[in-house]
Design an enzyme around this catalytic site. Sequence first.
Site, PDB file in Angstrom:
ATOM      1  N   GLY A  37       0.815  -1.201   0.000  1.00 25.81           N
ATOM      2  CA  GLY A  37       0.000   0.000   0.000  1.00 25.81           C
ATOM      3  C   GLY A  37       0.849   1.252   0.000  1.00 25.81           C
ATOM      4  O   GLY A  37       2.027   1.233  -0.362  1.00 25.81           O
ATOM      5  N   SER A  38       0.242   2.347   0.426  1.00 25.78           N
ATOM      6  CA  SER A  38       0.913   3.648   0.403  1.00 25.78           C
ATOM      7  C   SER A  38       1.867   3.790   1.582  1.00 25.78           C
ATOM      8  O   SER A  38       1.818   3.020   2.554  1.00 25.78           O
ATOM      9  CB  SER A  38      -0.128   4.765   0.454  1.00 25.78           C
ATOM     10  OG  SER A  38      -0.794   4.769   1.711  1.00 25.78           O
ATOM     11  N   GLU A  59       5.449  -3.295   1.702  1.00 23.65           N
ATOM     12  CA  GLU A  59       5.833  -2.983   0.308  1.00 23.65           C
ATOM     13  C   GLU A  59       5.049  -1.740  -0.060  1.00 23.65           C
ATOM     14  O   GLU A  59       3.836  -1.800  -0.255  1.00 23.65           O
ATOM     15  CB  GLU A  59       5.511  -4.170  -0.610  1.00 23.65           C
ATOM     16  CG  GLU A  59       6.139  -4.041  -1.985  1.00 23.65           C
ATOM     17  CD  GLU A  59       5.256  -3.283  -2.952  1.00 23.65           C
ATOM     18  OE1 GLU A  59       5.455  -2.056  -3.079  1.00 23.65           O
ATOM     19  OE2 GLU A  59       4.387  -3.896  -3.569  1.00 23.65           O
ATOM     20  N   LEU A  60       5.746  -0.606  -0.138  1.00 24.15           N
ATOM     21  CA  LEU A  60       5.057   0.688  -0.161  1.00 24.15           C
ATOM     22  C   LEU A  60       5.201   1.426  -1.485  1.00 24.15           C
ATOM     23  O   LEU A  60       5.234   2.651  -1.528  1.00 24.15           O
ATOM     24  CB  LEU A  60       5.578   1.554   0.995  1.00 24.15           C
ATOM     25  CG  LEU A  60       5.479   0.901   2.374  1.00 24.15           C
ATOM     26  CD1 LEU A  60       6.025   1.820   3.441  1.00 24.15           C
ATOM     27  CD2 LEU A  60       4.037   0.509   2.679  1.00 24.15           C
ATOM     28  N   CYS A  93       2.312  -2.278  -8.670  1.00 21.53           N
ATOM     29  CA  CYS A  93       3.510  -1.754  -8.009  1.00 21.53           C
ATOM     30  C   CYS A  93       4.728  -1.806  -8.918  1.00 21.53           C
ATOM     31  O   CYS A  93       5.578  -0.916  -8.887  1.00 21.53           O
ATOM     32  CB  CYS A  93       3.773  -2.527  -6.717  1.00 21.53           C
ATOM     33  SG  CYS A  93       2.485  -2.315  -5.476  1.00 21.53           S
ATOM     34  N   GLU A 190       5.200   8.377  -7.111  1.00 20.57           N
ATOM     35  CA  GLU A 190       4.683   7.226  -7.832  1.00 20.57           C
ATOM     36  C   GLU A 190       3.297   7.584  -8.360  1.00 20.57           C
ATOM     37  O   GLU A 190       2.400   7.912  -7.591  1.00 20.57           O
ATOM     38  CB  GLU A 190       4.585   6.005  -6.924  1.00 20.57           C
ATOM     39  CG  GLU A 190       3.982   4.795  -7.633  1.00 20.57           C
ATOM     40  CD  GLU A 190       3.737   3.625  -6.694  1.00 20.57           C
ATOM     41  OE1 GLU A 190       3.748   2.481  -7.162  1.00 20.57           O
ATOM     42  OE2 GLU A 190       3.537   3.855  -5.486  1.00 20.57           O
TER      43      GLU A 190
END
Length: 232
Positions: A37-38, A59-60, A93, A190
């Site tokens: 996510g963020s 995992e950002l 991602c 991103e």
Amino acid sequence: MHDAGLPKGAFTNLYATRKHIEMILNDPRVQGVALTGSEGAGATVAQQAAQALKKSTLELGGADAFVVLKDADLEKTVKWAVFGRHWNGGQVCVSSKRMIIEDAVYDAFLDRYTQGVAALRTGDPLDENTTLAPLSSQQAADEVRQKIQLAVSHGATALEVGPKVPTQGAFVQPTILTDVTPDNPAYHMEFFGPVSMLFRAKDEDDAVRIANDSPFGLGGSVFTRNGRSTRG
């Protein structure tokens, strides 16, 4: 999963909101949490997991580099670039989010890439003929548009590509951003949607420098006919 032999109940999808996360993490049956996510969500989950003494992996996001060297097969490269940036509406991602192209082929790549993006077809994501899906929510679409405006307000050039997307549904017009300089806040962002950032590299070494100039690390790709030419 059931067809593969996973026991019933081994995988459960909970439509939880942020306010439910703390309750879930404090449940003694929960041993750990993995988040994709963020950065904002990651900070919250990491804090709550630490308080509950639970393991966490985060995992950002990513800003994956798609490097195109001057000897690349452009026909093949452009097809992968269009797909790599726009599959699942750009909401992946490891989507190819930063196109870094050597100067010698930059203009040719941009021309072909623009044509490829313009050929994408919007529609129902469950329709196999759809090649440009909507975003996950209206909020997500609005956020991408806000980031585009932020980039433009700091000097970037935004080119909207292709037929106008439907006004109903969380669609975002495919957009190509150029002239994004390191002092532009969008340079290190991103874009989780159909927005491409293109960078002109002077040579191979410059391409490596631009690729490494990001706070994100996740994936990347290099297109060249010489598998031994890259370094960095």
